[in-house]
Each structure stands twice: as structure tokens, then as C-alpha cells.
Design a protein around this motif. Structure first.
Motif, PDB file in Angstrom:
ATOM      1  N   THR A  98      15.003  -3.300  -2.530  1.00 39.02           N
ATOM      2  CA  THR A  98      15.856  -2.215  -2.439  1.00 39.02           C
ATOM      3  C   THR A  98      16.698  -1.952  -3.591  1.00 39.02           C
ATOM      4  N   ARG A  99      17.391  -1.126  -3.779  1.00 35.80           N
ATOM      5  CA  ARG A  99      18.450  -0.963  -4.961  1.00 35.80           C
ATOM      6  C   ARG A  99      19.509  -1.798  -4.707  1.00 35.80           C
ATOM      7  N   SER A 126       8.643   5.105  -3.524  1.00 30.23           N
ATOM      8  CA  SER A 126       9.039   4.545  -2.233  1.00 30.23           C
ATOM      9  C   SER A 126       8.156   3.622  -1.602  1.00 30.23           C
ATOM     10  N   ARG A 129      10.509   1.001   4.478  1.00 31.23           N
ATOM     11  CA  ARG A 129      11.995   0.779   4.789  1.00 31.23           C
ATOM     12  C   ARG A 129      12.078  -0.672   4.834  1.00 31.23           C
ATOM     13  N   SER A 130      13.301  -1.077   4.271  1.00 32.10           N
ATOM     14  CA  SER A 130      13.615  -2.380   4.670  1.00 32.10           C
ATOM     15  C   SER A 130      14.067  -2.640   5.842  1.00 32.10           C
ATOM     16  N   GLN A 132      16.714  -4.374   6.810  1.00 31.59           N
ATOM     17  CA  GLN A 132      17.956  -4.361   6.933  1.00 31.59           C
ATOM     18  C   GLN A 132      18.643  -3.427   7.539  1.00 31.59           C
ATOM     19  N   PRO A 136      17.353   0.708   4.332  1.00 31.00           N
ATOM     20  CA  PRO A 136      17.320   1.262   3.238  1.00 31.00           C
ATOM     21  C   PRO A 136      15.991   1.323   2.570  1.00 31.00           C
ATOM     22  N   TYR A 137      15.702   2.523   1.727  1.00 30.09           N
ATOM     23  CA  TYR A 137      14.354   2.461   0.814  1.00 30.09           C
ATOM     24  C   TYR A 137      14.112   1.187  -0.049  1.00 30.09           C
ATOM     25  N   THR A 138      12.867   0.905  -0.175  1.00 31.29           N
ATOM     26  CA  THR A 138      12.329  -0.179  -1.034  1.00 31.29           C
ATOM     27  C   THR A 138      11.682   0.706  -1.930  1.00 31.29           C
ATOM     28  N   TYR A 139      11.467   0.053  -3.111  1.00 28.91           N
ATOM     29  CA  TYR A 139      10.738   0.417  -4.273  1.00 28.91           C
ATOM     30  C   TYR A 139       9.458  -0.482  -4.642  1.00 28.91           C
TER      31      TYR A 139
END
Length: 191
Positions: A98-99, A126, A129-130, A132, A136-139
Motif C-alpha cells: 500500500t501507499r 493496482s 485490495r489490502s 486492512q 486500501p489499494y496495493t501496488y
């Protein structure tokens, strides 16, 4: 062999084993064909390389000076700043990430602009999705990332321990010292 060579020569991106098998038949050994082609190209200024899960023709590194003289300047690579390169390397080693996790790793906020620029260059995409809160988006890195850096798979990335031993990484972390240093114009990773 000539069919494999022709397909790889004409392709604008790496050619997969599956496509080559369709061209020459499944009973044919693609690896042996590639080895034969590579042997024939030994004295040529270009070579066949395994990259991004396929094969591609590339100019040999020893020809860099000739290309520089012929085309003026360096051979174009993606327009990536030091700060963006640090973020890209962090994604490559820790994906999916994630960012917020990138910001924690690097000790500085990773801006949406950096993520956006790397996405526009098709170096990252992308991921899942995390799990968490807030999902949040993951990369993750892309095939274009592998192509740009001449990697067949992510397993070819330099070993983190070797980078630490070479003094390129901080002990116990993945941050690169020089990429976080502020220059006269300010940092590439905004606060």
C-alpha cells in the motif's frame, strides 16, 4: 528456427513461450531453438534475451557508445526521478504494497503524484485490495517494468542482503540513503 527468429524480430514486446509453441508445434523444444539462435547471433551487435516472461531482440550493451554517437545522447529510458525510482524499487521488492506502507518504509509521505506518474509510465498497476481497514489499494510492478529493466522475472532482482553488504541499503530497512537526501531543488518525495 527461422520462424521463431522472425516472430521475435517482428514483435514489439517480448514473445511468450506459448506463442512460439503455436508457431513451431508443442513437440519442439523452444529452449533449444532459442539456444541455437543465440549461438548464431554471438558475433552480431544484437542478442536474444529472456525478458518479462518471453524473448526479445536487444542491442548488446557493448554497442551503447555507437548508439549514443548515432542518435545523440543516451538511449531513452522511462523518465523517472530518483525519488520515483526509490518508490518503484520498494514496490518491486515488497509487492503487493500500500501507499501507506511505502511511506512507512521510506520515512516520508509517498505522494499520489508519484504513484500516478509510475502508473502512467505503466511501471506499476493496482494489486489486490489490502485486508486492512478501508481496504486500501496495493501496488505491483508490471510486465513493462520487467521489460524496462531487462528482467525475465522478479526473481532476478538483486538480493537485498547483497545490496546491504554493498552499502546501498540501510541495515534493517529497505531505504536507499542517497534517494532520500534533499538536493538544492528539494526532495522528490514531498512531506
Amino acid at each position: 528456427m527461422t520462424r521463431v527468429e522472425a516472430v521475435i524480430f517482428a514483435a514489439s514486446e517480448p514473445v511468450s513461450r506459448e506463442l512460439l509453441s503455436q508457431i513451431v508445434g508443442r513437440e519442439c523444444s523452444i529452449d533449444l531453438l532459442i539456444e541455437d539462435i543465440a549461438s548464431e547471433l554471438a558475433a552480431r551487435p544484437y542478442e536474444i534475451v529472456a525478458v518479462a516472461g518471453g524473448w526479445q531482440f536487444r542491442t548488446r550493451p557493448r554497442q551503447a557508445d555507437v548508439l549514443k554517437a548515432a542518435f545523440g545522447g543516451t538511449v531513452a529510458v522511462a523518465d523517472i526521478t530518483e525519488g520515483e525510482m526509490l518508490v518503484l524499487a520498494s514496490i518491486a521488492y515488497h509487492q503487493p504494497v500500500t501507499r501507506a506502507a511505502l511511506s512507512d518504509m521510506l520515512g516520508r509521505e509517498v505522494s499520489r503524484d508519484i504513484i500516478g506518474h509510475l502508473r502512467r509510465l505503466d511501471m506499476i498497476a493496482s494489486g489486490p485490495r489490502s485486508p486492512q481497514p478501508g481496504a486500501p489499494y496495493t501496488y505491483v510492478t508490471t510486465k513493462k517494468f520487467l521489460e524496462q529493466f531487462g528482467l525475465d522475472t522478479l526473481r532476478e532482482l538483486p538480493d537485498l542482503e547483497a545490496l546491504e553488504d554493498a552499502g546501498l541499503l540501510n541495515r534493517g530497512g529497505a531505504s536507499v540513503d542517497l534517494a532520500l537526501a534533499d538536493d538544492e531543488e528539494g526532495s522528490n518525495l514531498p512531506d
